[in-house]
Design a protein around this motif. Structure first.
Motif, PDB file in Angstrom:
ATOM      1  N   THR A   1      60.171  43.861 -46.733  1.00  0.00           N
ATOM      2  CA  THR A   1      59.355  43.772 -45.513  1.00  0.00           C
ATOM      3  C   THR A   1      57.902  43.436 -45.806  1.00  0.00           C
ATOM      4  OG1 THR A   1      58.959  46.163 -45.568  1.00  0.00           O
ATOM      5  CG2 THR A   1      60.842  45.385 -44.271  1.00  0.00           C
TER       6      THR A   1
ATOM      7  N   THR B   1      56.790  41.932 -41.062  1.00  0.00           N
ATOM      8  CA  THR B   1      56.952  42.530 -39.741  1.00  0.00           C
ATOM      9  C   THR B   1      55.920  41.972 -38.768  1.00  0.00           C
ATOM     10  OG1 THR B   1      57.819  44.564 -40.712  1.00  0.00           O
ATOM     11  CG2 THR B   1      57.027  44.690 -38.442  1.00  0.00           C
TER      12      THR B   1
ATOM     13  N   MET C   1      64.297  41.034 -44.411  1.00  0.00           N
ATOM     14  CA  MET C   1      63.908  42.334 -43.875  1.00  0.00           C
ATOM     15  C   MET C   1      65.098  43.293 -43.766  1.00  0.00           C
ATOM     16  SD  MET C   1      61.087  41.280 -40.997  1.00  0.00           S
ATOM     17  CE  MET C   1      60.701  42.997 -40.662  1.00  0.00           C
TER      18      MET C   1
END
Length: 202
Positions: A7, A147, A171
């Motif tokens: 991420t 993100t 992710m």
């Protein structure tokens, strides 16, 4: 096997400037005879970094202030040329975990995503700003956040972009095809059973 979710990437950055950084420059052909990709550690951009006698050309990658960098800042059409998968492998196994550039060659991008090395794009002016910071303040720590889709450091935050599918795969930890197969043995068996078998008769 556990999923390796990616991420964010944090660390120093090293600029590898210039457009059309092709895979022949990323990993010279003579290194393609390796038995395993582990042997590619340290070979990225080899001929860009060293003379024929092995002496340094003073490339940014080898500058003491960029030692231990985790992120490459590149230019336009990064990874163009031949489709050798050794190119992203050499970069990752040399310690780089992500690349930020204006654009990427499609096959290089796919090969990089498939080994868990995010390749994200940034606008020209924003990337030039990031390169200047990396050159003038090389100890700067950067955070590439998938993100929020931002690249940030104490001095600035810039927007980055990446196609939705590979971003989601990274992710969710579903970027490694081998792990995906190992985590779905029943589905693999079902597919194998459904495939037609070649006839043994002549």
């Amino acid at each position: 096997m556990p999923l390796n979710k990616i991420t964010s990437i944090c660390g120093k950055a090293v600029p590898v400037v210039g457009a059309d950084m092709d895979t022949d420059r990323i990993i010279p052909a003579r290194f393609l005879k390796c038995v395993t990709f582990d042997e590619l550690a340290g070979t990225m951009f080899y001929d860009e970094r060293f003379h024929a006698d092995g002496s340094s050309k003073g490339h940014a990658i080898d500058a003491p202030q960029h030692a231990g960098a985790s992120i490459i800042f590149g230019g336009e059409n990064f990874g163009c040329g031949s489709s050798r998968e050794h190119a992203p492998q050499a970069i990752k196994r040399s310690g780089i975990r992500a690349i930020v550039a204006e654009s990427f060659a499609e096959i290089f991008f796919g090969n990089s995503s498939g080994i868990g090395m995010p390749c994200v794009c940034a606008a020209h002016d924003a990337l030039q700003q990031a390169i200047r910071i990396a050159e003038e303040a090389p100890e700067t720590r950067w955070t590439l956040d998938l993100t929020s889709m931002t690249l940030s450091c104490p001095q600035t935050t810039i927007a980055i972009s990446m196609p939705a599918e590979p971003r989601e795969a990274l992710m969710q930890g579903r970027w490694d095809a081998v792990v995906e197969l190992m985590n779905a043995p029943e589905a693999v068996k079902a597919l194998a059973a459904a495939l037609p078998c070649p006839s043994s008769s002549l």
